[in-house]
Enzyme design. Structure first.
Site, PDB file in Angstrom:
ATOM      1  N   GLY A   1      -1.970   0.979   9.995  1.00 18.68           N
ATOM      2  CA  GLY A   1      -2.414  -0.403   9.884  1.00 18.68           C
ATOM      3  C   GLY A   1      -1.573  -1.339  10.721  1.00 18.68           C
ATOM      4  N   SER A   2      -2.196  -2.455  11.140  1.00 19.65           N
ATOM      5  CA  SER A   2      -1.489  -3.464  11.927  1.00 19.65           C
ATOM      6  C   SER A   2      -2.006  -4.841  11.537  1.00 19.65           C
ATOM      7  CB  SER A   2      -1.701  -3.249  13.423  1.00 19.65           C
ATOM      8  OG  SER A   2      -1.141  -2.036  13.857  1.00 19.65           O
TER       9      SER A   2
ATOM     10  N   GLY B   1       3.128  -7.382  11.198  1.00 19.56           N
ATOM     11  CA  GLY B   1       3.809  -6.147  11.521  1.00 19.56           C
ATOM     12  C   GLY B   1       2.860  -4.967  11.586  1.00 19.56           C
TER      13      GLY B   1
ATOM     14  N   VAL C   1       2.202  -0.865  10.079  1.00 23.07           N
ATOM     15  CA  VAL C   1       2.509   0.066   9.002  1.00 23.07           C
ATOM     16  C   VAL C   1       2.288   1.489   9.497  1.00 23.07           C
ATOM     17  CG1 VAL C   1       2.025   0.749   6.626  1.00 23.07           C
ATOM     18  CG2 VAL C   1       1.790  -1.653   7.304  1.00 23.07           C
TER      19      VAL C   1
ATOM     20  N   LYS D   1       6.621  -0.238   6.756  1.00 20.31           N
ATOM     21  CA  LYS D   1       6.150  -1.463   7.386  1.00 20.31           C
ATOM     22  C   LYS D   1       7.254  -2.016   8.284  1.00 20.31           C
ATOM     23  CE  LYS D   1       4.012  -5.942   6.604  1.00 20.31           C
ATOM     24  NZ  LYS D   1       3.372  -6.859   5.619  1.00 20.31           N
TER      25      LYS D   1
ATOM     26  N   ASP E   1      -2.378 -13.529  -1.225  1.00 19.30           N
ATOM     27  CA  ASP E   1      -3.192 -12.888  -0.188  1.00 19.30           C
ATOM     28  C   ASP E   1      -4.005 -11.739  -0.789  1.00 19.30           C
ATOM     29  OD1 ASP E   1      -4.204 -12.689   2.353  1.00 19.30           O
ATOM     30  OD2 ASP E   1      -2.587 -11.445   3.128  1.00 19.30           O
TER      31      ASP E   1
END
Length: 329
Positions: A54-55, A59, A61, A76, A164
């Site tokens: 993931g991005s 950052g 991950v 992360k 979030d």
């Protein structure tokens, strides 16, 4: 699609320093509030990157393996080289988050500082996120909602606001556990602190009063904001689409107007009365009218959950990301 015009609405876009992408300063943590968790690893050198999973703006991950134990983690890496004051802020939050322990929250194990670049070691969730998931069966959705609410009730009870909540921050593992992730934008609230005012979070899932500060006389209840985000996410799971009349990939102004001007979305008439009422308890324009996480855990819709969700049906198609080269030793 017709563009929504809101000429008199004061909706300045959020100002965020992407280079930092870290929370605002935290209140001092009590030395007696929590004991440091045992370190999952001895050093960053014991971790081997497997691939990127993931991005985002804050950052990247990676899936990593701890070589001495063969245990999998998520790592992360927070973008940027931060000065001492910023790293201290991050360290303070990580220490607090290491004390967070709940079955519906992704565990934060450790933090490493490599030449000013921050690496956070997290629990690995092997089935990914609920982004794009379609959960049309109410029993499955009730069980899913109960897990998320359990994590939120724990956070809010410790005066931690996530800010979030969205499908991509709700992760699943092979044991069918749903856990809230990404505490990089969470913040500890003290009674003496001002309400949350920083612009973190995804616009599509923000509450109306957070987008338009003229609402609610500029006040912001972070816990109530999390409940709104939960309601939007759960309704999106049920519908299989974003519940507002605009795409969540729309420009800031269109999303802001749709959320802060239009009436809150409702569950369709084909849904059960319990589910329609549950959504209305989350998506109230007036924040004080939204139910708390603890109250929602006692809602008839949540209480009717009898078993775990059908994980293969609940998860969207797996999207592989390009593998990342392992770090130089």
């Amino acid at each position: 699609m017709r563009r929504i015009k809101c000429p008199e609405l004061n909706l300045p876009p959020p100002q965020r320093n992407v280079a930092l992408a870290v929370p605002l300063p935290l209140p001092p943590s009590s030395s007696s509030s929590s004991a440091p968790a045992s370190s999952a690893t001895k050093s960053l050198s014991e971790l081997e990157r497997v691939n990127r999973i993931g991005s985002g703006a804050g950052g990247t991950v990676y899936k990593v393996i701890h070589r001495p134990t063969s245990r999998l983690f998520a790592l992360k890496v927070i973008y940027g080289t931060h000065d001492d004051s910023v790293r201290r802020q991050i360290s303070r939050e990580i220490e607090i988050l290491r004390s967070v322990d709940h079955p519906n929250l992704v565990k934060c194990h450790d933090m490493f500082d490599l030449s000013g670049e921050v690496h956070v070691l997290l629990e690995f969730m092997d089935k990914g996120s609920l982004e794009g998931a379609h959960v049309s069966q109410e029993d499955e959705l009730a069980h899913l909602s109960r897990q998320i609410l359990s994590g939120l009730a724990y956070l809010h009870g410790r005066k931690i606001v996530h800010r979030d909540i969205k499908p991509s921050n709700l992760l699943v593992n092979s044991a069918k556990n749903v856990k809230i992730a990404d505490f990089g934008v969470s913040r500890i609230l003290a009674q003496t602190m001002d309400p949350c005012k920083s612009s973190v979070g995804t616009v599509a899932y923000m509450s109306p009063e957070r987008i338009n500060t003229d609402l609610n006389e500029g006040g912001y209840d972070g816990c109530a904001g999390d409940i709104w985000s939960l309601g939007v996410s759960v309704l999106e799971f049920y519908l299989g689409r974003f519940p507002f009349a605009v795409s969540k990939e729309s420009e800031w102004a269109s999303l802001a107007c749709a959320i802060s001007i239009s009436s809150p979305p409702e569950a369709p008439a084909t849904a059960s009365e319990e589910f329609r009422h549950f959504i209305s308890c989350c998506l109230q324009s007036d924040p004080p009218k939204r139910w708390s996480a603890q109250q929602l855990l006692q809602h008839p819709f949540v209480l009717k959950s009898t078993g775990g969700p059908n994980l293969p049906q609940m998860l969207p198609p797996h999207r592989r990301l390009p593998s990342s080269s392992p770090p130089a030793s």
